[in-house]
Scaffold this motif. Structure first.
Motif: not given
Lengths: 149, 117, 405
Positions: C51, C54-55, C217, C372, C376, C380
């Motif tokens: 998670v 990816e951010m 990703r 986001n 996400a 998150g």
């Protein structure tokens, strides 16, 4: 003024903490502490002998290299000496504790002897024999841990 | 003119994207930003307090030629997005004193200092 | 075709690069004491790192700036300095643990004591960071780390009680505080902060643009889970060999022994080479990350794309960090113990790493419409709660259990 008050509070807190820790570390051990310590020493000696036995068998079967086994025996030796040093460093506070000491002390001596024999062995037959000889020592240590934990 | 809040602490990069420094402080003439100030001397001044003084004095001691914080005239700013992009290459600006000292005396002397990875 | 190759390599390097000394130590210990009862923690940790990585990757690709470059703008120089201090200390402690891991692997190959190897490893590490190209480093060590598959396969070959993975309670003789203590160590090892510093800075070094979002990703969603599978291998083989015997694992030698038991000298050699590559790769990543965090806070030039002469301050920080890490090891602290402490203190510092990422990833100024989405953010925030709980519980549990003793 305010910062001085805060400083005084902080200093007294640190002093209290220090005194508390000092008390904890110097207070005489009771039976419970002694038992915890012996079980920990036995557990770590058991891990050392048990791993050395696995390694000895694997070495005899040609599954691990000599270099690996030597490093492994050295690790076991170090763990065992640390356990023995911790055990010897504290005297038993009462009779029950003395009984524990008398039970574990010979086991630790046997463990050191078993490691000596594994380290001294030079051929597969000797490794197998030394590993087999380490088995009852490991069993004894495990039984001690299970009995007193 | 952009608000100071949008510029402060933003990364400054040259026309090729090489980092130059952070916008550690601004030089204002009236309400107009005339230059970006970068370097730990400028940063320490903004911090204030004991920590700020320590940062400034350490940076000051490392600044052997006493040039003060690096000043980048606002005319050199080409655009501002996630970074402040300059219209010139970093080589045209004065190098930060510590960077230059390290280049001349330590890191620059190690074999291979001219090869990119 | 070249693009496909790049993606494949990216995944492979992520797989090899995910496993490091923290994973090896914590999974081996947990498996020996609790069998597979901690397997779920690895799943939770892997989803968490996915998670947030990816951010971090998205922020780097869209804004072309690494996440921690942006933290100072968003949180201000003071808060960011606290953040920097915490992250830097944890990263250097991790660097020390990884260097120790490399030296221990060399000890297992040669039987010469690891303390003799430590300075040599440090010199090699610095030379690699100074001279060798970034992609070369990543590929060589990422691919060599894949030999750790042998550990997973040996768990399959040995007598592992797979059903026990659903049995998430401490076995007889163990207690809940120790269970949770090890769970936190495992979680911290999956979410080690340097992984996101490195991932987002690496993206900028490879000059990712919004077009590279897919590459980022794919790397995250395949690389990290597959890497987690390798970590699971260590948990499972420890559960298979040491758990039934009741032997605790506290050396690196013990953690690779099952590979030898299953596949003989070749299996053992592959496992040790895998440990060597994984820890050396992680040592490079942490060494660079130490430089990244400091340089990005102050705005200095950083990275391996530039000539070292253009980024002298960055290279100085990297060099000093390596020296600090080696100095810590030369106090003769056991590297495995250093790893345990490092994991617990990273658990405490995890919010410092992950909260800013969540903040920046929601910032339209940087990300425009790539901020986001709902999924996400829900994940998150959910993970932030977990991270905070772990951070709060870590020290009390450490004291209560006496380091899990």
């Amino acid at each position: 003024m305010r910062s001085r008050t805060w400083a005084a509070i902080a200093v007294s807190l640190v002093a209290l903490l220090w005194a508390g820790l000092g008390h904890l570390s110097t207070r005489p051990a009771d039976f419970h502490d002694y038992r915890t310590m012996t079980v920990r020493a036995a557990q770590s000696a058991y891990g050392a002998v048990g791993t050395a036995r696995l390694t000895g068998d694997a070495l005899a079967a040609g599954k691990v290299t000599r270099a690996y086994a030597e490093a492994g025996f050295a690790d076991a030796r170090e763990a065992l000496s640390a356990a023995a040093a911790g055990f010897a460093g504290e005297g038993p506070p009462d009779d029950r504790a003395r009984k524990l000491r008398d039970q574990l002390a010979p086991l630790l001596r046997d463990a050191a002897a078993a490691l000596d024999r594994l380290e001294a062995a030079r051929d597969p037959a000797a490794w197998t024999a030394a590993a087999a000889a380490a088995q009852p020592v490991a069993d004894g240590l495990r039984a001690f841990v299970e009995e007193h934990a | 003119m952009l608000l100071a809040f949008d510029l402060l602490d933003r990364q400054i990069v040259d026309r090729d994207g090489t980092p130059v420094g952070k916008v550690d402080d601004l030089e204002l003439t009236g309400a107009v930003v005339t230059a970006l100030l970068t370097g730990q001397q400028a940063l320490g001044r903004r911090f204030g307090g004991a920590l700020g003084r320590w940062i400034t004095s350490t940076a000051y001691r490392l600044d052997v030629d006493r040039l003060g914080p690096r000043r980048i005239p606002y005319d050199l700013v080409a655009r501002v997005d996630s970074a402040v992009h300059l219209s010139v290459r970093v080589e045209l600006l004065d190098p930060p004193p510590l960077e230059r000292w390290l280049d001349e005396h330590l890191v620059g002397r190690i074999p291979g200092a001219d090869d990119a990875g | 075709m070249r693009r496909l190759l790049a993606v494949t390599l990216g995944i492979l390097t992520a797989v090899g690069g995910f496993v490091d000394i923290g994973d090896i130590v914590s999974t081996s210990e947990a498996g020996a004491r609790f069998g597979l009862a901690h397997a779920w923690v690895l799943v939770v940790g892997v989803v968490g790192i996915c998670v947030y990585a990816e951010m971090a990757g998205r922020v780097s690709a869209v804004s072309t700036r690494p996440v921690f470059d942006l933290v100072r703008e968003r949180l201000g120089p003071r808060v960011a300095l606290v953040n920097l201090a915490g992250s830097y200390l944890i990263t250097v402690a991790t660097l020390g643990a990884e260097i120790g891991g490399v030296a221990l692997a060399l000890q297992l190959l040669s039987s010469a004591p690891y303390l003799l190897w430590t300075p040599l490893v440090a010199v090699l590490l610095w030379l690699a960071l100074w001279r060798v190209r970034f992609e070369t480093l990543e590929r060589v060590f990422g691919l060599a780390g894949l030999t750790l598959v042998v550990v997973l396969v040996s768990a399959l070959r040995l007598d592992t009680d797979w059903g026990s993975a659903t049995h998430v309670v401490p076995p007889p003789g163990e207690n809940w505080p120790t269970y949770w203590f090890l769970a936190i160590a495992l979680f911290a090892s999956a979410m080690t902060p340097y992984e996101v510093f490195f991932f987002s800075s690496g993206g900028v070094e490879e000059r990712w643009t919004p077009r590279d979002l897919t590459v980022s990703r794919v790397n995250v969603f395949l690389g990290f889970p597959l890497g987690g599978l390798l970590a699971f291998g260590f948990l499972a083989k420890s559960a298979a060999v040491f758990h039934p015997l009741g032997i605790r694992v506290d050396t690196l030698g013990q953690s690779v022994l099952p590979a030898g038991l299953a596949f003989g000298q070749w299996g053992l050699a592959l496992a040790i080479i895998g440990v060597f590559a994984a820890t050396f790769g992680a040592a490079m990543e942490t060494g660079l990350s130490a430089g990244y965090t400091v340089a990005q806070y102050f705005g200095w030039a950083w990275g391996k794309r530039l000539r070292p002469r253009q980024a002298t301050r960055f290279h100085l920080v990297v060099l000093l960090s390596i020296l600090l890490a080696v100095a810590a090891l030369l106090t003769t602290i056991d590297p495995v113990q250093l790893t345990e402490y490092m994991l617990i203190f990273s658990a405490v510092a995890l919010p410092l790493t992950y909260l800013p990422i969540l903040v920046v990833a929601n910032d339209r100024d940087y990300l425009g419409d790539k901020v986001n989405g709902r999924v996400a953010n829900v994940l998150g925030i959910g993970y932030l709660v977990v991270v905070l709980a772990a951070a709060v519980a870590a020290i009390p549990l450490m004291v209560m259990t006496g380091m899990g003793g």
